[in-house]
Design a protein around this motif. Structure first.
Motif, PDB file in Angstrom:
ATOM      1  N   PHE A 262       1.114  -1.286   0.180  1.00  0.00           N
ATOM      2  CA  PHE A 262      -0.043  -0.190  -0.040  1.00  0.00           C
ATOM      3  C   PHE A 262       1.035   1.601   0.250  1.00  0.00           C
ATOM      4  N   HIS A 264       0.552   5.814   0.236  1.00  0.00           N
ATOM      5  CA  HIS A 264      -0.605   6.636   0.904  1.00  0.00           C
ATOM      6  C   HIS A 264       0.205   7.730   0.020  1.00  0.00           C
ATOM      7  N   THR A 298      -7.064   2.315  -4.166  1.00  0.00           N
ATOM      8  CA  THR A 298      -8.242   1.549  -3.952  1.00  0.00           C
ATOM      9  C   THR A 298      -9.190   2.784  -2.227  1.00  0.00           C
ATOM     10  N   GLU A 299      -8.623   3.407  -2.437  1.00  0.00           N
ATOM     11  CA  GLU A 299      -9.406   5.046  -1.574  1.00  0.00           C
ATOM     12  C   GLU A 299      -8.688   6.262  -2.523  1.00  0.00           C
ATOM     13  N   SER A 304      -5.386  12.403   1.105  1.00  0.00           N
ATOM     14  CA  SER A 304      -4.196  11.668   0.648  1.00  0.00           C
ATOM     15  C   SER A 304      -5.523  10.498  -0.246  1.00  0.00           C
ATOM     16  N   GLU A 306      -5.209   6.132  -1.681  1.00  0.00           N
ATOM     17  CA  GLU A 306      -4.229   4.858  -1.415  1.00  0.00           C
ATOM     18  C   GLU A 306      -4.507   4.122  -2.310  1.00  0.00           C
ATOM     19  N   ARG A 308      -3.135   0.216  -4.174  1.00  0.00           N
ATOM     20  CA  ARG A 308      -3.056  -1.178  -3.970  1.00  0.00           C
ATOM     21  C   ARG A 308      -1.920  -1.613  -5.091  1.00  0.00           C
TER      22      ARG A 308
END
Length: 359
Positions: A262, A264, A298-299, A304, A306, A308
């Motif tokens: 991951f 960020h 993914t986010e 920020s 994310e 993956r």
């Protein structure tokens, strides 16, 4: 009843002792010679076989068989010599069950050792772990049963213990309840061990996660399982827990796994160049097994986002190393090529001091 076994009633003379010594030594020497010859022939036969089981059984049985042959020689001598017969009558009730149990234990030990050696030649690591687990658990179960039967036979050779056994048999209902209540934990562990060998939810060498800890199965016993963690700690887990509660087995079918890394980053970062560099690096890495390489957002948060990064490898150890290499390389590449993508939370000391002093 036991007067003939009392040494005070034995008619012993120097000549009888000499005759007894000769009567014992000759059958024993013949028995040892037959033992040596028989095992020489067995060794030649086992060398021609393609399996290691017979070799291991012969090696394991050699020593207890030698003592069994000596016991047979003494029993033959006992039929011809009254002095030897009296001594043999006293000892046979203990020696015969012990020797038979020893031989049976050695046979099982040899079979287990031979099967493990044959299993080690398997090219499939999953099949190897499955066979080792089944052989280990069933071998231990059989050995425990042999020990229990042997000790029981020896104890029942003692008149007082035998009388107690007869008394208990007369009140079989009460005895069964008492024994069942006392042996419930042991029987539960025994059944759990046999069920573990048959269903194999885990095997020797499997990577599992239990109680939040990850490690490899090092030993499976009737009552407990040992798990060795990466930092060499040993976790002892009751066997029944692996049947009653859920746990993670990372290598039951195969050690091929996919793992994430991951990142960020700043939400204004362009994802395309990062994906291209990630795929380029993984494609050239020796630990990648060419199954999975993917980068997904993914986010997304106000401050920020994310990413993956998914990669795969042939073994769990290789996957861990590859993930560490990807994480290190991508952060280093971002620092050099896209420093604005890295999130910074810094305290500007000089500006803060200036505001405080009014400068």
């Amino acid at each position: 009843m036991f007067e003939r076994y009392d040494p005070r009633n034995w008619d012993i003379s120097t000549q009888s002792v000499i005759d007894t010594a000769l009567g014992l030594s000759i059958p024993v020497l013949i028995a040892l010679a037959l033992h040596w010859l028989g095992f020489r022939l067995l060794a030649r036969l086992t060398r021609r076989s393609t399996t290691n089981v017979d070799n291991c059984v012969v090696d394991a049985v050699r020593r207890p068989a030698r003592w069994a042959m000596i016991a047979i020689a003494i029993s033959i001598s006992a039929s011809a010599d009254a002095l030897v017969g009296r001594g043999w009558d006293l000892a046979a009730g203990f020696l015969v069950p012990a020797l038979l149990g020893w031989v049976a234990y050695a046979v099982i030990d040899g079979i287990v050792a031979g099967l493990e050696v044959d299993a080690a030649a398997s090219a499939d690591p999953v099949a190897l772990r499955a066979r080792r687990t089944r052989v280990s658990i069933l071998g231990r179960t059989t050995k425990v049963a042999i020990i229990i039967v042997t000790v029981s036979l020896i104890l029942f050779s003692i008149p007082a213990v035998k009388q107690i056994g007869v008394t208990l048999m007369a009140s079989a209902g009460l005895a069964a309840l008492a024994v069942g209540a006392a042996a419930q934990p042991a029987l539960k562990s025994l059944i759990a061990g046999i069920q573990m060998a048959m269903t194999q939810p885990l095997r020797l060498g499997d990577m599992v996660k239990v109680d939040g800890e990850v490690g490899r199965i090092e030993e499976i016993r009737m009552s407990f399982v040992t798990v060795r963690t990466w930092d060499e700690r040993l976790i002892i887990v009751p066997t029944i827990r692996f049947l009653d509660e859920s746990f993670e087995n990372w290598s039951r079918i195969s050690e091929k796994l996919t793992g994430p890394v991951f990142l960020h980053l700043d939400p204004a970062t362009e994802v395309g160049p990062i994906r291209a560099e990630f795929e380029r690096f993984v494609a050239g890495h020796e630990l990648w097994d060419q199954r999975t390489v993917a980068l997904l957002m993914t986010e997304a948060y106000p401050e920020s986002m994310e990413l993956r990064l998914s990669v795969s490898a042939a073994t769990i150890g290789d996957l861990w190393t590859l993930r560490c290499a990807v994480r290190e390389h991508m952060l280093d590449w971002l620092r050099r090529e896209m420093p604005g993508a890295l999130i910074r939370h810094r305290l500007e000391v000089e500006s803060a001091n200036a505001r405080v002093t009014g400068g």
